[in-house]
Design an enzyme around this catalytic site. Structure first.
Site, mmCIF file in Angstrom:
data_model
loop_
_atom_site.group_PDB
_atom_site.id
_atom_site.type_symbol
_atom_site.label_atom_id
_atom_site.label_comp_id
_atom_site.label_asym_id
_atom_site.label_seq_id
_atom_site.Cartn_x
_atom_site.Cartn_y
_atom_site.Cartn_z
ATOM 1 C CG ASP A 90 -3.622 -8.673 3.964
ATOM 2 O OD1 ASP A 90 -3.751 -9.726 3.297
ATOM 3 O OD2 ASP A 90 -2.513 -8.129 4.156
ATOM 4 C CG ASP A 121 -3.151 -8.229 -4.621
ATOM 5 O OD1 ASP A 121 -3.108 -9.309 -4.007
ATOM 6 O OD2 ASP A 121 -2.202 -7.418 -4.631
ATOM 7 C CD GLU A 155 0.757 -11.239 -0.093
ATOM 8 O OE1 GLU A 155 1.725 -11.557 -0.779
ATOM 9 O OE2 GLU A 155 0.145 -10.157 -0.252
ATOM 10 C CD GLU A 156 -1.187 -7.005 -0.716
ATOM 11 O OE1 GLU A 156 0.035 -6.795 -0.828
ATOM 12 O OE2 GLU A 156 -1.930 -7.269 -1.673
ATOM 13 C CB THR A 318 21.655 26.956 3.812
ATOM 14 O OG1 THR A 318 21.189 27.827 4.860
ATOM 15 C CG2 THR A 318 21.392 27.628 2.483
#
Ligand code: BES
Ligand code: MN
Ligand code: MN
Length: 461
Positions: A90, A121, A155-156, A318
């Site tokens: 992944d 990667d 993994e990611e 505000t």
């Protein structure tokens, strides 16, 4: 270094190795984005087919409660030692898309690197392993030891189902050593063997005040502002010397030995290069008393990954916001435990609540333990010799500040030494636009891994 028949075969097939990596990188296997679930599955199927072609005897897509993984086996002789190769198929999300010089999933070769998401990667580093197996299969009929391959699809996004997968696969992951290629070397001309990773623990902090946003004129000054309270809490998480103020945070930290510190100090660290790789950061920062490398490799951190609250759109509005949120994470070192650190940080955050706001701390899934590989283990020495063969120089012994939670599972649950033969470069831009994999690193990486099986079979034999 004398070239072997394996080296020559690898060199003759480099263009094809590149073409095969390009095909896998075309699949947008982004695990964090549910819209890409079918792509993560397609990536697993593609990889399983590639493993079979490379010479693995079995390769299958294995289901988890999340995205699928790939399991492959090449048992040449049950009496021989076995290595368990880990990687992930992944990839990270690609935003901001407009900063890519070529589309992330249309990999392009420019100036000796392959550009695209996942090139280094970790798809490219997984393909190094497939191609090394193919070299052994074609040139010598099979590797000199048994190989198992597990390539996960999450993994990611935190490897949240990995431990469950390991438990279910049981003996099918039985091995003597884990081998991981998902890290970077110290510098382009410094091959390196990584012997440590940091662990990880994430949490979300919510500071709540009124049940809805309030008019900041009508109520302002008389009601606590959650954004101000959050800023105050965050401002008190570090002291003036850069230490984390959470009581007990450092209790379990194992400090490096004087020899280790001396070895780190001998590495060819260049502060200007470091700052450039760090996005041209103006100056290093961090805990007093520790070098830049030590701050990343052997010291724990508490980071703010994001702060959200109130109005951020055009012009002004505000209000007193009803709540403010921070995403926090800690990088951990041996022997810190993510559960203990998570509890200590939560208690400290709660103690910092000021009057008029309430605090909620939610521990996010997906942390992991730190990893430390014993340098004197024979498999680590085998990795060292393999790197010297592949890159022509004795590798530097380094650590990495990043985290790979499954490697901790191999070390702490399966009791395996973790040999980390990663070949990324520090400026590969992983997780960022224009991720790339230097092709010289890729091709030398294949030859290194091919050599590794020979060195390791001897070391374990
Ligand atoms: N391969 C990296 C970890 C890494 C990067 C190690 C550079 C050494 C050098 C891995 O894919 C990664 O990104 N890990 C994440 C883990 C997280 C998503 C749970 C990390 O370290 O943030
Ligand atoms: Mn990775
Ligand atoms: Mn990664």
């Amino acid at each position: 270094m004398a070239e072997s028949d394996l080296d020559l075969w690898c060199q003759a097939n480099e263009r094809r190795f590149l073409a095969e990596l390009v095909e896998h990188c075309r699949i947008p296997s982004i695990s964090a984005d549910p819209a890409h679930a079918a792509d993560v599955r397609r990536s697993a199927e593609h990889l399983a087919a590639g493993a079979l072609r490379a010479g693995f005897r079995t390769a299958e897509v294995v289901e988890t409660s999340g995205h699928p993984a790939v399991l492959a086996e090449l048992i040449v002789d049950p009496r021989l030692p076995t290595a368990l190769i880990y990687g992930h198929h992944d990839v990270q999300p690609v935003d901001p898309l407009e900063e890519w010089q070529s589309p992330p999933f249309e990999p392009q070769e420019r100036a000796g690197s392959l550009y695209g998401r996942g090139t280094v990667d970790d798809k490219g580093q997984v393909w190094m392993h497939l191609k090394a197996v193919e070299a052994w299969t074609r040139v010598r009929g099979g590797p000199p030891m048994n190989l198992r391959l597990i390539v996960e699809g999450e993994e990611e996004s935190g490897s949240v189902h990995f431990d469950e997968l390991v438990e279910r696969l049981g003996d099918r992951l039985a091995a003597d050593v884990a081998v991981i290629s998902d890290t970077a070397v110290f510098a382009p001309d410094v091959p390196s063997l990584c012997t440590g990773l940091r662990g990880l623990c994430h949490m979300e902090l919510t500071v709540a005040g009124p049940s809805q946003d309030l008019h900041s004129g009508y109520f302002g000054g008389a009601v606590a502002n959650p954004a101000t309270a959050l800023a105050g809490i965050i401002g008190r998480l570090h002291d003036g010397s850069g230490r984390v103020t959470v009581p007990g945070f450092y209790d379990d930290v194992v400090e490096p030995t004087a020899e280790e510190r001396a070895a780190f100090a001998r590495l060819p660290f260049d502060e200007a290069v470091f700052l450039h790789d760090a996005g041209d950061a103006p100056a290093p920062a961090g805990e007093a008393g520790w070098s830049v490398l030590e701050r990343m490799w052997v010291r724990p951190t508490l980071e703010v990954n994001g702060i959200h609250g109130g109005y951020g759109g055009p012009g002004s509005k505000t209000i007193i916001p009803a709540r403010a949120i921070a995403k926090l994470s800690c990088r951990l070192v041996a022997n810190q435990h993510p559960d203990r650190i998570g509890a200590l940080v939560a208690a400290h955050l709660e103690s910092l609540a000021s009057a008029g706001v309430t605090i909620r701390v939610h521990r996010e899934p997906g942390g992991g333990m730190p990893v430390l590989t014993p340098l004197d283990h024979p498999t680590v020495q085998a990795g060292r010799r393999a790197m010297r063969h592949g890159f022509g120089a004795d590798p530097a012994i380094i650590r990495s500040g990043g985290s790979i939670p499954p490697v901790a599972t191999f070390q702490h649950t399966l009791g395996l030494p973790a040999v980390m033969v990663g070949v990324g470069l520090p400026d590969d831009q992983i997780h960022a636009p224009n991720e790339r994999f230097n092709l010289n690193q890729y091709f030398r990486g294949v030859r290194t891994i091919a050599r590794l099986w020979e060195e390791m079979a001897t070391a374990l034999g």
